[in-house]
Design a protein around this motif. Structure first.
Motif, mmCIF file in Angstrom:
data_model
loop_
_atom_site.group_PDB
_atom_site.id
_atom_site.type_symbol
_atom_site.label_atom_id
_atom_site.label_comp_id
_atom_site.label_asym_id
_atom_site.label_seq_id
_atom_site.Cartn_x
_atom_site.Cartn_y
_atom_site.Cartn_z
ATOM 1 N N ARG A 171 21.648 -2.836 -17.802
ATOM 2 C CA ARG A 171 22.491 -1.893 -18.552
ATOM 3 C C ARG A 171 22.630 -0.576 -17.798
ATOM 4 N N ARG A 172 21.511 -0.111 -17.243
ATOM 5 C CA ARG A 172 21.533 1.144 -16.486
ATOM 6 C C ARG A 172 22.465 1.023 -15.281
ATOM 7 N N LEU A 173 22.368 -0.089 -14.575
ATOM 8 C CA LEU A 173 23.228 -0.306 -13.408
ATOM 9 C C LEU A 173 24.695 -0.407 -13.810
ATOM 10 N N LEU B 242 30.215 5.076 -13.940
ATOM 11 C CA LEU B 242 30.262 6.489 -13.569
ATOM 12 C C LEU B 242 30.665 6.675 -12.106
ATOM 13 N N LEU B 243 30.100 5.878 -11.235
ATOM 14 C CA LEU B 243 30.421 5.997 -9.816
ATOM 15 C C LEU B 243 31.892 5.697 -9.552
ATOM 16 N N LEU B 244 32.415 4.678 -10.197
ATOM 17 C CA LEU B 244 33.828 4.355 -10.021
ATOM 18 C C LEU B 244 34.711 5.454 -10.613
ATOM 19 N N ALA B 245 34.283 6.046 -11.713
ATOM 20 C CA ALA B 245 35.061 7.106 -12.356
ATOM 21 C C ALA B 245 35.202 8.332 -11.457
ATOM 22 N N VAL B 246 34.184 8.597 -10.650
ATOM 23 C CA VAL B 246 34.250 9.753 -9.748
ATOM 24 C C VAL B 246 34.691 9.358 -8.338
ATOM 25 N N ASP C 297 33.277 7.175 -6.173
ATOM 26 C CA ASP C 297 32.226 6.843 -5.204
ATOM 27 C C ASP C 297 32.076 5.324 -5.132
ATOM 28 N N VAL C 298 33.046 4.708 -4.479
ATOM 29 C CA VAL C 298 33.119 3.245 -4.443
ATOM 30 C C VAL C 298 31.971 2.643 -3.642
ATOM 31 N N GLU C 299 31.610 3.271 -2.542
ATOM 32 C CA GLU C 299 30.524 2.718 -1.720
ATOM 33 C C GLU C 299 29.217 2.626 -2.509
ATOM 34 N N GLN C 300 28.892 3.685 -3.254
ATOM 35 C CA GLN C 300 27.674 3.656 -4.063
ATOM 36 C C GLN C 300 27.799 2.660 -5.216
ATOM 37 N N ALA C 301 29.010 2.537 -5.767
ATOM 38 C CA ALA C 301 29.233 1.560 -6.839
ATOM 39 C C ALA C 301 29.004 0.149 -6.309
ATOM 40 N N LEU C 302 29.480 -0.119 -5.108
ATOM 41 C CA LEU C 302 29.272 -1.446 -4.515
ATOM 42 C C LEU C 302 27.782 -1.706 -4.282
ATOM 43 N N ALA C 303 27.046 -0.674 -3.892
ATOM 44 C CA ALA C 303 25.589 -0.822 -3.722
ATOM 45 C C ALA C 303 24.922 -1.120 -5.069
ATOM 46 N N ALA C 304 25.388 -0.465 -6.128
ATOM 47 C CA ALA C 304 24.833 -0.726 -7.459
ATOM 48 C C ALA C 304 25.194 -2.135 -7.922
ATOM 49 N N TYR C 305 26.429 -2.582 -7.608
ATOM 50 C CA TYR C 305 26.804 -3.965 -7.924
ATOM 51 C C TYR C 305 25.841 -4.937 -7.244
#
Length: 70
Positions: free
Chosen positions: A11-13, A19-23, A25-33
């Motif tokens: 859930r946290r991820l 949030l990352l996609l909203a701002v 920050d796609v690279e960090q979002a992909l890392a979270a994925y």
């Protein structure tokens, strides 16, 4: 307990990805994925979401790369 902890982390991820996609920050979002999918490798929907985001983020041409580097 371990299952509950895994669910809380998932859930946290998910929230972090939103949030990352909203701002933008796609690279960090992909890392979270990647972390989310590692928690639940059978979640084909999340893998498909990640693949879609990655495809949209992929550099299209040299001009696109220059714009991104700016």
């Amino acid at each position: 307990p371990a299952l509950a902890a895994k669910e809380v982390e998932a859930r946290r991820l998910n929230e972090q990805i939103k949030l990352l996609l909203a701002v933008g920050d796609v690279e960090q979002a992909l890392a979270a994925y990647a972390q989310l999918i590692a928690l639940n490798p059978d979640d084909k929907a999340k893998a498909a979401e990640r693949d879609k985001v990655a495809a949209e983020w992929k550099v299209k041409d040299e001009a696109h790369q220059k714009a991104r580097d700016y």
